[in-house]
Design a protein around this motif. Sequence first.
Motif, PDB file in Angstrom:
ATOM      1  N   TYR A  70     -48.966  35.590 -26.958  1.00 23.88           N
ATOM      2  CA  TYR A  70     -48.534  34.198 -26.882  1.00 23.88           C
ATOM      3  C   TYR A  70     -49.031  33.509 -25.604  1.00 23.88           C
ATOM      4  CZ  TYR A  70     -45.394  34.936 -30.911  1.00 23.88           C
ATOM      5  OH  TYR A  70     -44.869  35.200 -32.160  1.00 23.88           O
ATOM      6  N   GLU A  80     -50.292  23.083 -28.377  1.00 21.88           N
ATOM      7  CA  GLU A  80     -49.635  23.698 -29.532  1.00 21.88           C
ATOM      8  C   GLU A  80     -48.174  24.030 -29.188  1.00 21.88           C
ATOM      9  OE1 GLU A  80     -48.377  24.910 -32.716  1.00 21.88           O
ATOM     10  OE2 GLU A  80     -50.487  24.304 -32.770  1.00 21.88           O
ATOM     11  N   SER A  81     -47.243  23.495 -29.973  1.00 17.02           N
ATOM     12  CA  SER A  81     -45.823  23.747 -29.722  1.00 17.02           C
ATOM     13  C   SER A  81     -45.346  25.004 -30.426  1.00 17.02           C
ATOM     14  CB  SER A  81     -44.990  22.554 -30.191  1.00 17.02           C
ATOM     15  OG  SER A  81     -45.151  22.400 -31.600  1.00 17.02           O
ATOM     16  N   PHE A  82     -46.271  25.664 -31.111  1.00 23.48           N
ATOM     17  CA  PHE A  82     -45.884  26.809 -31.916  1.00 23.48           C
ATOM     18  C   PHE A  82     -45.279  27.926 -31.072  1.00 23.48           C
ATOM     19  CE2 PHE A  82     -46.485  30.866 -33.931  1.00 23.48           C
ATOM     20  CZ  PHE A  82     -46.125  30.625 -35.240  1.00 23.48           C
ATOM     21  N   ARG A  85     -41.565  27.796 -30.396  1.00 23.68           N
ATOM     22  CA  ARG A  85     -40.801  28.059 -31.622  1.00 23.68           C
ATOM     23  C   ARG A  85     -40.866  29.543 -31.981  1.00 23.68           C
ATOM     24  NH1 ARG A  85     -43.271  24.756 -34.859  1.00 23.68           N
ATOM     25  NH2 ARG A  85     -44.231  26.067 -36.423  1.00 23.68           N
ATOM     26  N   ALA A  86     -42.044  30.124 -31.802  1.00 21.71           N
ATOM     27  CA  ALA A  86     -42.212  31.542 -32.142  1.00 21.71           C
ATOM     28  C   ALA A  86     -41.319  32.415 -31.265  1.00 21.71           C
ATOM     29  CB  ALA A  86     -43.677  31.949 -31.978  1.00 21.71           C
ATOM     30  N   HIS A 124     -41.402  34.170 -40.241  1.00 22.36           N
ATOM     31  CA  HIS A 124     -42.129  34.106 -38.970  1.00 22.36           C
ATOM     32  C   HIS A 124     -43.592  34.525 -39.159  1.00 22.36           C
ATOM     33  CE1 HIS A 124     -42.763  34.357 -34.654  1.00 22.36           C
ATOM     34  NE2 HIS A 124     -43.207  35.597 -34.805  1.00 22.36           N
ATOM     35  N   GLU A 127     -45.686  31.853 -40.736  1.00 22.29           N
ATOM     36  CA  GLU A 127     -46.061  30.810 -39.782  1.00 22.29           C
ATOM     37  C   GLU A 127     -47.198  31.277 -38.883  1.00 22.29           C
ATOM     38  OE1 GLU A 127     -41.527  28.979 -39.584  1.00 22.29           O
ATOM     39  OE2 GLU A 127     -42.466  29.752 -37.764  1.00 22.29           O
ATOM     40  N   GLU A 128     -47.087  32.503 -38.398  1.00 20.60           N
ATOM     41  CA  GLU A 128     -48.156  33.006 -37.521  1.00 20.60           C
ATOM     42  C   GLU A 128     -49.491  33.051 -38.266  1.00 20.60           C
ATOM     43  OE1 GLU A 128     -46.020  35.752 -34.145  1.00 20.60           O
ATOM     44  OE2 GLU A 128     -46.792  36.776 -35.913  1.00 20.60           O
ATOM     45  N   GLN A 131     -50.483  29.294 -39.631  1.00 22.68           N
ATOM     46  CA  GLN A 131     -50.708  28.187 -38.709  1.00 22.68           C
ATOM     47  C   GLN A 131     -51.418  28.602 -37.426  1.00 22.68           C
ATOM     48  OE1 GLN A 131     -46.950  26.051 -38.119  1.00 22.68           O
ATOM     49  NE2 GLN A 131     -46.300  26.690 -40.155  1.00 22.68           N
ATOM     50  N   LEU A 132     -50.858  29.585 -36.748  1.00 21.67           N
ATOM     51  CA  LEU A 132     -51.387  29.938 -35.423  1.00 21.67           C
ATOM     52  C   LEU A 132     -52.723  30.666 -35.508  1.00 21.67           C
ATOM     53  CD1 LEU A 132     -50.988  30.042 -32.368  1.00 21.67           C
ATOM     54  CD2 LEU A 132     -49.662  32.148 -32.681  1.00 21.67           C
ATOM     55  N   GLN A 135     -55.948  28.631 -36.209  1.00 21.91           N
ATOM     56  CA  GLN A 135     -56.365  27.810 -35.077  1.00 21.91           C
ATOM     57  C   GLN A 135     -57.077  28.650 -34.019  1.00 21.91           C
ATOM     58  OE1 GLN A 135     -53.792  24.658 -33.461  1.00 21.91           O
ATOM     59  NE2 GLN A 135     -52.266  25.350 -34.930  1.00 21.91           N
TER      60      GLN A 135
END
Length: 190
Positions: A70, A80-82, A85-86, A124, A127-128, A131-132, A135
């Motif tokens: 991270y 990135e605001s991820f 949140r993660a 979770h 999302e990883e 989305q993450l 990118q």
Amino acid sequence: MARTDPPTDDATTSTELAPDALSLLTRDHRLVEELFTELERSTPQQLDPLARRICKLLRVHTQIEEELFYPAAGRALPNESFIERAEHEHAEARETIARVESLAAAHPDFNGAIALLAQQISEHVQEEEGQLFPQLRKGSLNLIALGLALAERRDTLLDVLGLHDDDEEGIANQHNTHPSPPAQQDERRS
Ligand SMILES: [Fe+2]
Ligand SMILES: [Fe+2]
């Protein structure tokens, strides 16, 4: 274990495979999913050790992400605001991990705690990976160097927790380096 696949001859340590960071983390995700599925098929006697193993693997996975992955992702994707949140989702999952670890499999709350943990991890992971990771794949982050650092830290933490990695690597390699044809995948479980 209920696994029916033959062991692979070429299973190697994670460091020798030199996976990039995203491959290593994705392999961990598939491994944990596999173990959650295995839990559903387990005998009552197998539940406690398997649940402990899942919890330990999740502790190692979340720790290497927070220590190494991270922060690097945050530097590569400064807007990135991820990440925030993660980390919050990790904290929630860790509460559930602690709950599972505190319960014997015979306890009436055990199944509910396991189901909650599986759901939290599944959301979770989606999302990883959805989305993450895409990118980061497009960015300039050195995913190979980060993967090596993650693999080294992961091995160390697995050793500390007394988790032998051979089985995990074997399962993961079958999914990621030797994709099975559809017919073979259908036969994976009886
Ligand atoms: Fe992850
Ligand atoms: Fe994560």
